[in-house]
Design an enzyme around this catalytic site. Structure first.
Site, PDB file in Angstrom:
ATOM      1  N   HIS A  51       0.812  -1.218   0.000  1.00 29.85           N
ATOM      2  CA  HIS A  51       0.000   0.000   0.000  1.00 29.85           C
ATOM      3  C   HIS A  51       0.846   1.270   0.000  1.00 29.85           C
ATOM      4  CE1 HIS A  51       0.281  -0.192   4.555  1.00 29.85           C
ATOM      5  NE2 HIS A  51       0.361   1.115   4.376  1.00 29.85           N
TER       6      HIS A  51
ATOM      7  N   ASP B 249       0.016  -7.626   1.244  1.00 34.12           N
ATOM      8  CA  ASP B 249       0.547  -6.274   1.439  1.00 34.12           C
ATOM      9  C   ASP B 249       2.074  -6.278   1.543  1.00 34.12           C
ATOM     10  OD1 ASP B 249       0.562  -3.554   1.750  1.00 34.12           O
ATOM     11  OD2 ASP B 249      -0.238  -3.546   3.793  1.00 34.12           O
TER      12      ASP B 249
ATOM     13  N   GLN C  39       0.704   5.635  12.521  1.00 34.08           N
ATOM     14  CA  GLN C  39       1.060   6.562  11.451  1.00 34.08           C
ATOM     15  C   GLN C  39       2.562   6.719  11.360  1.00 34.08           C
ATOM     16  OE1 GLN C  39      -0.635  10.422  11.881  1.00 34.08           O
ATOM     17  NE2 GLN C  39       0.416  11.269  10.110  1.00 34.08           N
ATOM     18  N   GLY C  40       3.092   6.470  10.174  1.00 30.94           N
ATOM     19  CA  GLY C  40       4.522   6.609   9.989  1.00 30.94           C
ATOM     20  C   GLY C  40       5.287   5.312  10.007  1.00 30.94           C
ATOM     21  N   ASP C  41       4.633   4.185  10.276  1.00 33.11           N
ATOM     22  CA  ASP C  41       5.344   2.912  10.367  1.00 33.11           C
ATOM     23  C   ASP C  41       5.063   1.946   9.223  1.00 33.11           C
ATOM     24  OD1 ASP C  41       6.798   3.317  12.702  1.00 33.11           O
ATOM     25  OD2 ASP C  41       5.077   2.870  13.937  1.00 33.11           O
ATOM     26  N   SER C  42       4.130   2.246   8.357  1.00 28.30           N
ATOM     27  CA  SER C  42       3.781   1.319   7.275  1.00 28.30           C
ATOM     28  C   SER C  42       5.021   0.829   6.536  1.00 28.30           C
ATOM     29  CB  SER C  42       2.852   1.996   6.268  1.00 28.30           C
ATOM     30  OG  SER C  42       1.548   2.100   6.760  1.00 28.30           O
TER      31      SER C  42
END
Length: 259
Positions: A71, A116, A203-206
């Site tokens: 993603h 993913d 948020q920020g770790d994907s």
């Protein structure tokens, strides 16, 4: 609430310009933080960890290939738009190694629901940095894991430029699926976290790795930070791409990209 990959992609785009201060969201629904309840990683502790310009993280799995979440990237094909930083824990460190992509391989059949994972080929190899090993089997898909990321440390906080780490325990598929109303692909995803919350990614770790050492002491990538609801909330766990399920396909794609 079910996962919302469209929301993840939109938010990733909005923060893509904030390479040294932000990171792509990994939880659907409410947008939160990166490593909650963690601590700073020591310089050199996780040398294969990289930061990507679209606001995601990744791991160096070959001198010229980064493993991240599907993603976080576009469709398979030439792509010279992605840049990144490697070799440091502090994103402002002048010793950072900077790189650029030339090709993206996104998991075949990815449609925002499972699968993913993606690979980013770099224009040139990154010298002098070890690569992160993939699992040989599902034998390590249990116990305590280490998660890593750059970003905020609480819901709504400003992101951190310092790489942070935390430990989270394995959560059985049936327990995780119940928490998400059955919205879990058991064969392709693995969950970790605490029922009481308090430690998590967001948020920020994907695209970043979830790790565990094998009996020989080698770090292996067990998961890829994928999705969830909120950040470190009671009753909700982090959901990761289960790398052991895709390891054969990932290795084959790496070989093809570097042939």
């Amino acid at each position: 609430m079910r996962r919302n990959p469209a929301l993840l992609v939109v938010l990733t785009t909005l923060i893509a310009a904030l390479l040294t201060a932000s990171a792509a969201p990994a939880h659907a629904g409410d947008v939160g933080t990166d490593i909650v309840g963690g601590s700073p990683a020591a310089p050199g502790e996780f040398p294969w960890m990289v930061r990507l310009s679209m606001g995601c993280n990744g791991s160096l799995v070959h001198a010229r290939v980064v493993l991240t979440a599907a993603h976080c990237v576009g469709e398979t094909g030439p792509d010279a738009t992605i840049t990144g930083v490697a070799g440091v824990t502090d994103l402002a460190d002048p010793r950072a190694i900077r790189f650029r992509s030339d090709f993206v391989h996104r998991a075949p059949g990815y449609d925002g629901y499972g699968k993913d994972w993606a690979l980013i080929r770099l224009t040139t190899p990154i010298p002098g940095i070890p690569v992160l090993a993939l699992p040989e089997s599902a034998a390590l898909d249990n116990g305590m894991f280490t998660i890593l990321g750059w970003g905020s440390t609480c819901d709504g906080c400003a992101p951190s430029r310092q790489l942070r780490k935390a430990q989270v325990p394995y959560v059985r598929d049936d327990v995780c699926a119940e928490a998400y109303g059955g919205d879990l692909i058991w064969a392709e995803e693995i969950c970790a976290g605490y029922a009481e919350g308090g430690v998590d990614f967001c948020q920020g770790d994907s695209g970043g790795p979830m790790l565990r050492k094998d009996p020989g002491g080698t770090w292996r990538q067990i998961g890829i930070i994928s999705w969830g609801i909120g950040c470190a909330r009671p009753g909700y766990y982090g959901v990761y791409t289960q790398v052991s399920h895709f390891a054969v396909a990932i290795r084959a794609a790496i070989a093809q990209l570097t042939a």
